[in-house]
Design a protein around this motif. Structure first.
Motif, mmCIF file in Angstrom:
data_model
loop_
_atom_site.group_PDB
_atom_site.id
_atom_site.type_symbol
_atom_site.label_atom_id
_atom_site.label_comp_id
_atom_site.label_asym_id
_atom_site.label_seq_id
_atom_site.Cartn_x
_atom_site.Cartn_y
_atom_site.Cartn_z
ATOM 1 N N ASN A 144 1.122 -0.764 -0.139
ATOM 2 C CA ASN A 144 -0.190 -0.117 0.245
ATOM 3 C C ASN A 144 1.014 1.299 0.079
ATOM 4 O O ASN A 144 0.760 2.445 -0.825
ATOM 5 C CB ASN A 144 -0.794 -0.332 1.507
ATOM 6 N N ALA A 145 1.964 1.456 0.680
ATOM 7 C CA ALA A 145 2.680 2.612 0.862
ATOM 8 C C ALA A 145 3.261 2.796 -0.250
ATOM 9 O O ALA A 145 3.698 3.992 -0.972
ATOM 10 C CB ALA A 145 3.935 2.711 1.980
ATOM 11 N N ILE A 146 4.018 1.385 -0.771
ATOM 12 C CA ILE A 146 5.032 1.366 -2.378
ATOM 13 C C ILE A 146 3.639 2.541 -3.740
ATOM 14 O O ILE A 146 4.174 3.178 -4.289
ATOM 15 C CB ILE A 146 5.005 0.451 -3.063
ATOM 16 N N HIS B 297 9.839 1.200 -11.487
ATOM 17 C CA HIS B 297 8.129 1.884 -10.357
ATOM 18 C C HIS B 297 9.109 1.687 -9.491
ATOM 19 O O HIS B 297 8.096 2.523 -8.441
ATOM 20 C CB HIS B 297 7.144 1.136 -11.422
ATOM 21 N N GLU B 298 9.057 0.729 -8.065
ATOM 22 C CA GLU B 298 8.912 0.804 -6.892
ATOM 23 C C GLU B 298 9.920 1.497 -6.338
ATOM 24 O O GLU B 298 9.936 2.072 -5.061
ATOM 25 C CB GLU B 298 8.839 -1.036 -6.396
ATOM 26 N N LEU B 299 10.946 1.538 -6.717
ATOM 27 C CA LEU B 299 12.160 2.446 -6.244
ATOM 28 C C LEU B 299 11.762 3.920 -6.823
ATOM 29 O O LEU B 299 11.905 4.520 -5.970
ATOM 30 C CB LEU B 299 13.437 2.160 -7.072
ATOM 31 N N GLU B 300 10.885 3.725 -7.789
ATOM 32 C CA GLU B 300 10.495 5.339 -7.586
ATOM 33 C C GLU B 300 9.537 5.931 -6.661
ATOM 34 O O GLU B 300 9.239 7.179 -5.974
ATOM 35 C CB GLU B 300 9.509 5.654 -9.710
ATOM 36 N N ILE C 271 8.600 0.378 6.283
ATOM 37 C CA ILE C 271 8.087 -2.013 5.604
ATOM 38 C C ILE C 271 8.538 -1.541 3.882
ATOM 39 O O ILE C 271 8.669 -2.514 3.749
ATOM 40 C CB ILE C 271 6.773 -2.128 5.619
ATOM 41 N N ALA C 272 7.805 -0.367 3.242
ATOM 42 C CA ALA C 272 7.946 -0.677 1.818
ATOM 43 C C ALA C 272 9.722 -0.867 1.368
ATOM 44 O O ALA C 272 9.633 -1.633 0.948
ATOM 45 C CB ALA C 272 8.110 0.531 1.140
ATOM 46 N N HIS D 266 14.539 -7.517 0.469
ATOM 47 C CA HIS D 266 14.002 -8.479 1.146
ATOM 48 C C HIS D 266 12.590 -9.760 0.351
ATOM 49 O O HIS D 266 12.153 -9.575 1.047
ATOM 50 C CB HIS D 266 14.026 -8.833 2.490
ATOM 51 N N ARG D 267 13.000 -9.476 -1.066
ATOM 52 C CA ARG D 267 12.241 -9.853 -1.669
ATOM 53 C C ARG D 267 10.623 -11.220 -1.670
ATOM 54 O O ARG D 267 9.962 -11.587 -1.198
ATOM 55 C CB ARG D 267 12.235 -10.358 -3.104
#
Length: 218
Positions: A27-29, A99-102, A178-179, A185-186
């Protein structure tokens, strides 16, 4: 009191902790990604709005979901909805992580990939567009979270209260941490996905038996 330390209850506790970790981070991402296209001065405001909205929605859904799941057929429907959540999470985990890093950069307001910009690869958007995306994501993901916790807790009210309380606390206090943890750690996300899949299948099984029993008894 001894029932709190039974294998069944401890298993439910572990399940809701993993569910809360994975879904709060996810949710945060999404919130970070929605806000990443905004100018720097508006980004923090949009992220704060998103996290507050997600926290409030979790409280609201928690108040009604447990009662709704007592209605014949809704447990089955909730399980099917969680199956769709699992499919969506699986696709996200297998996709490119840029996109997650962004999204993380927007959450932390830092240049994490050393490209000289903060979330510079995300298309620009208006505050209204970002707010609408955040609200839609918060409603969907808060419902997913509450349904998954209710399904995992089963007939253990203490576990249910703990799981919903933890979900609200994680979203309100530690969402960006957490994100970052999940992106680093996938395997944690994959374990959480398997647990949500197990909960979804169990809800479908229990809900299906409930519906068949109601039809046969009618």
């Amino acid at each position: 009191m001894s029932e709190l330390f039974s294998a069944d209850v401890l298993s439910a506790f572990l399940q809701v902790i993993m569910i809360d970790l994975v879904l709060a981070g996810d949710n945060a991402i999404v919130i970070g990604l929605a806000a990443a296209g905004l100018p720097k001065e508006q980004r923090a405001k949009a992220i704060l709005m998103g996290i507050i909205a997600a926290t409030v929605l979790r409280i609201g859904f928690a108040a009604v979901t447990t009662q709704l799941l007592q209605i014949v057929g809704l447990l089955l429907a909730g399980g099917i909805l969680l199956l769709w959540v699992c499919w969506k999470m699986w696709r996200e985990l297998r996709a490119n992580h840029n996109h997650e890093l962004e999204g993380e950069e927007a959450l932390e307001n830092r240049d994490l990939n050393a490209d000289g910009t903060v979330a510079g690869g995300v298309p620009r958007k208006s505050f209204a567009q970002a707010a609408w995306q955040i609200v839609i994501a918060d409603v969907s993901m808060s419902l997913d979270n509450v349904l998954a916790v209710a399904g995992a807790a089963r007939d253990h009210p203490v576990v249910l209260v703990f799981g919903l309380g933890l979900s609200i606390a994680l979203m309100g206090v530690a969402a960006s941490f957490i994100a970052r943890l999940l992106n680093k750690h996938r395997w944690i996300a994959y374990v959480g996905l398997l647990i949500i899949l197990y909960v979804a299948l169990e809800m479908i099984y229990r809900g299906g038996n409930e519906v068949f029993g109601y039809i046969n008894g009618a």
